[in-house]
Each structure stands twice: as C-alpha cells, then as structure tokens.
Write a protein that holds these residues in place. Structure first.
Motif, PDB file in Angstrom:
ATOM      1  N   THR A 206      22.836   3.489  51.075  1.00 17.27           N
ATOM      2  CA  THR A 206      22.828   2.717  52.389  1.00 17.27           C
ATOM      3  C   THR A 206      24.155   2.016  52.171  1.00 17.27           C
ATOM      4  OG1 THR A 206      20.613   2.537  52.475  1.00 17.27           O
ATOM      5  CG2 THR A 206      21.878   0.885  53.937  1.00 17.27           C
TER       6      THR A 206
ATOM      7  N   ILE B 103      25.900  -5.539  55.063  1.00 12.60           N
ATOM      8  CA  ILE B 103      26.674  -4.615  54.946  1.00 12.60           C
ATOM      9  C   ILE B 103      27.990  -4.764  55.475  1.00 12.60           C
ATOM     10  CG2 ILE B 103      25.100  -2.895  54.025  1.00 12.60           C
ATOM     11  CD1 ILE B 103      25.117  -1.633  56.575  1.00 12.60           C
TER      12      ILE B 103
ATOM     13  N   LEU C 235      17.697  -6.155  50.530  1.00  9.87           N
ATOM     14  CA  LEU C 235      17.812  -4.803  50.032  1.00  9.87           C
ATOM     15  C   LEU C 235      18.978  -3.935  49.952  1.00  9.87           C
ATOM     16  CD1 LEU C 235      15.082  -3.733  52.922  1.00  9.87           C
ATOM     17  CD2 LEU C 235      14.580  -4.126  50.663  1.00  9.87           C
ATOM     18  N   THR C 236      19.861  -4.215  50.694  1.00 12.87           N
ATOM     19  CA  THR C 236      21.247  -3.426  50.502  1.00 12.87           C
ATOM     20  C   THR C 236      22.419  -4.519  50.765  1.00 12.87           C
ATOM     21  OG1 THR C 236      20.435  -1.426  51.193  1.00 12.87           O
ATOM     22  CG2 THR C 236      22.819  -1.834  51.279  1.00 12.87           C
TER      23      THR C 236
ATOM     24  N   ILE D 271      21.641   2.442  60.579  1.00 13.14           N
ATOM     25  CA  ILE D 271      21.693   2.716  59.111  1.00 13.14           C
ATOM     26  C   ILE D 271      20.334   1.894  58.494  1.00 13.14           C
ATOM     27  CG2 ILE D 271      23.247   0.505  58.661  1.00 13.14           C
ATOM     28  CD1 ILE D 271      24.707   2.534  56.711  1.00 13.14           C
ATOM     29  N   THR D 272      20.181   0.590  59.051  1.00 13.79           N
ATOM     30  CA  THR D 272      18.795   0.026  58.625  1.00 13.79           C
ATOM     31  C   THR D 272      17.629   0.968  58.890  1.00 13.79           C
ATOM     32  OG1 THR D 272      19.870  -1.994  59.541  1.00 13.79           O
ATOM     33  CG2 THR D 272      17.324  -2.114  58.952  1.00 13.79           C
TER      34      THR D 272
ATOM     35  N   THR E  25      19.925  -6.409  55.115  1.00 16.18           N
ATOM     36  CA  THR E  25      20.719  -5.152  54.770  1.00 16.18           C
ATOM     37  C   THR E  25      21.930  -5.849  55.169  1.00 16.18           C
ATOM     38  OG1 THR E  25      19.073  -3.684  55.805  1.00 16.18           O
ATOM     39  CG2 THR E  25      21.251  -2.669  55.719  1.00 16.18           C
TER      40      THR E  25
ATOM     41  N   GLN F   1      24.585  -0.540  62.652  1.00 17.76           N
ATOM     42  CA  GLN F   1      23.775  -1.486  61.831  1.00 17.76           C
ATOM     43  C   GLN F   1      22.354  -0.947  62.217  1.00 17.76           C
ATOM     44  OE1 GLN F   1      24.732  -4.230  59.584  1.00 17.76           O
ATOM     45  NE2 GLN F   1      22.648  -4.699  59.104  1.00 17.76           N
TER      46      GLN F   1
ATOM     47  N   GLU G 209      17.680   3.250  55.974  1.00 18.09           N
ATOM     48  CA  GLU G 209      17.269   2.597  54.906  1.00 18.09           C
ATOM     49  C   GLU G 209      15.703   2.290  54.553  1.00 18.09           C
ATOM     50  OE1 GLU G 209      17.599  -1.664  55.090  1.00 18.09           O
ATOM     51  OE2 GLU G 209      18.700  -1.818  53.062  1.00 18.09           O
TER      52      GLU G 209
END
Lengths: 242, 98
Positions: free
Chosen positions: A110, B13, B46-47, A89-90, B11, A86, A93
């Motif tokens: 992402t 996810i 954002l995601t 990957i942030t 984010t 996490q 992004e």
C-alpha cells in the motif's frame, strides 16, 4: 440467437459492468477493441460475460491503452484526484489485510503504490497536459497492482532540479537512486528511492516506464535494470507484482 | 505530550494529508511547555509513507530535535519510511519500544 443464454448480457448491462457509456461500447465494437455478438445481422448487440471479464482483467494493457494510446478506460480504474485515489487505495489495503497472499506485505504494498500514485499528483498538479489524474487498478488473485498517468514524465520533472539530464534512462536512474536534498525548489522527489529500498528487501517486483526508458526491479535485490523500449509513454506506467 | 497518529487516520500516505495533519497539529502544540517532550505514537497505523512522513515528522524533528520521541514503530512501512526520512534529513529519530 437465444439471448436467454446465461453467458450473454445486454449492451446496457455490459456498459454498467465496464463503467463506460453505451455509445463507447458501440465505438469499441466498430473499432474491434471489444466485439459484441448480434442476434441477427444489424440486430441488437449482446456481450459474452467472459469477454467482459477478460477485458477487465488485463490491467496492464488497459493502463497502456489509456496512457499511451489515449483510449477510454472503465471509470472504476480512473482516479481524477488524489482524494479518489486515497479512498480506493484504502479499500485495497482492507482487501489485502483479508487476503492470505497479500496480508504479510499489505503495508509495504500500500505504501509503495501510494508513493507512485501520489508522485503523479504531486509532480503534475497544475501541469497535466490533457487529462488530470491516474489509472489505478489491482488484482489480488494475479497479485498485481497497476498505476499510470498522462503527466509530463520523470525527465521533464527532474530537469527542473537537474538540467543536465540527457534522456529518460538517466532520469529514471536519478529518480530511483539519488536523494534530492531539501535545498531544491521542491521538497518532494524521494518516493521512488523509497520504493527501491522496499523492493530490495522484500519479495515485490516492479516494472516502471517513462518516456522510452523502462526500469525493472526484482524482489530481494537492489539491482537496477534500465533499458530503452520502442513504445514511448509521455507520463509514467508502473506494474507492481508480488 | 503524546500525539496519537491514528487520530489523523490509519492510512497515512500522501503529502496533502500529511500537510493537513501538520497544520492541525499546530493548534495542539500551542500549549506545549518549553522543555516538554513530544511522543509520537504509531499504534494503530496500518500504512505509512515518506510523503506523509516528510510533511509531518521531518518538520517536527527539525523544530524539536531531541525532545521528539517515536513509539510503536514496528509496522514495516513505518520502519522503511523512518529509514529513508533519516537519510534525507541527515538526522536520527529517537525511537522507543511501546
């Protein structure tokens, strides 16, 4: 040899750049995986900066080396648990938002990389055959993202809900096309369908392999190409390009 | 009641963080009135991904049905995720423009 040469670095500096130990570099030198240069026969090992760059740049090869041949990889590409993934990957992004080639697609890239990576954790938690966690690396200049795991693979995972699956190719087909309903023992399992639907409408490509089956999805197309390959992988490996 | 998703992160996810967010939300929803509407605001996200959404949005849709509204859903990953979650659940989310 003049070790003042700007392109040569010591084994300690090389180890730091690569995120591996000096012992590992000595082994890699002996096996030919990453060769050093010596100032004299039997003398100190030095490394060419460009050799280190080339080694670190071939992300798909590094992922395969780790996932198929169980070789060591630089620490910076290994995410032992989903918390590490996490965080990294942030970071990706954020870099994509600042990158002119990636910023239009950053949220979809992402999101699909997140689905593929998190799938690995969700399906293998408590069952990792040897090493837990995933390989995750990206190169925004080459416009690629690479993920891999050493888990049980898609076929074994899906057989729990669909025992009639015969081989890896069928498992891939199911994973990327069939919606698995909430009645199944686990609520998860629709991430790869999402990946396919995103790719079908965007300029993003995917190569995904599990077992001896390889799937190729090309951007802006819903076509599903699955073929058998000779190199077998127990877990999964994915290359996203854009 | 308005729930701002960005307060859970930008984010969004993984299933794990989706579950954590859903359980944190339970404390907030305790005070909700019987026919009060719930508005989920995606502003600032954002995601977004189906894993997170399936842990957070799907149970809300199943519990609150028509009382649930989503807004500021223009982000492409939000759009793509809502589409697949609706297919899986066999129900539609009610969305409004921000």
């Amino acid at each position: 040899m003049d070790n003042q040469d700007k392109n040569l670095i010591t084994i300690g500096e090389a180890a730091e750049l690569l995120g591996v130990s000096i012992m590992t570099l000595r082994r890699w030198d002996e096996s030919g995986r990453l060769l050093s240069v010596r100032d004299k026969p039997g003398g100190h090992r030095y490394y060419r900066k460009e050799d280190i760059d080339v080694f670190l740049n071939d992300l798909f090869q590094l992922a395969k080396d780790w996932a198929i041949y169980e070789k060591e990889i630089p620490e910076q590409y290994y995410c032992q648990n989903s918390g590490v993934f996490q965080a990294r990957i942030t970071k990706m992004e954020t870099l994509m938002i600042q990158n002119k080639d990636a910023n239009k697609l950053f949220s979809l890239l992402t999101s699909i990389a997140g689905e593929i990576g998190n799938n690995s954790y969700d399906h293998n938690l408590g069952q990792w055959p040897d090493i837990p966690g995933i390989f995750f690396a990206y190169d925004l200049n080459k416009k690629q993202i690479v993920l891999a795991d050493r888990g049980v693979g898609i076929l074994e995972t899906l057989r729990k809900v669909k025992p009639e699956l015969k081989d890896h190719a069928q498992a891939l087909q199911t994973a990327f096309t069939e919606i698995i309903s909430g009645r199944e023992p686990e609520a998860r399992g629709n991430g790869l369908k999402y990946v396919r639907s995103v790719i079908a409408g965007n300029p993003i490509n995917l190569v995904f392999q599990t077992g001896d089956a390889k799937l190729i999805l090309n951007g802006n197309s819903a076509d599903l190409n699955i073929e058998n390959v000779s190199e077998n992988i127990r877990g999964c490996i994915a290359l996203i390009s854009f | 009641m308005i729930i701002e998703l960005k307060k859970f992160g930008t984010t969004l996810i993984s299933r794990q963080t989706g579950r954590e967010a859903f359980s944190a939300l339970q404390a907030i929803l305790r005070d909700i009135k019987e026919d009060e509407k719930i508005e989920i605001d995606f502003d600032g996200v954002l995601t977004f991904s189906p894993s997170w959404g399936d842990e957070f949005l799907t149970p809300l849709l199943n519990t609150y049905g028509e009382r649930l509204t989503l807004k500021n859903t223009e982000n492409p990953s939000v759009q793509a995720t809502l589409e697949i979650l609706q297919k899986i659940a066999g129900k539609k989310f009610d969305t409004i423009k921000g």
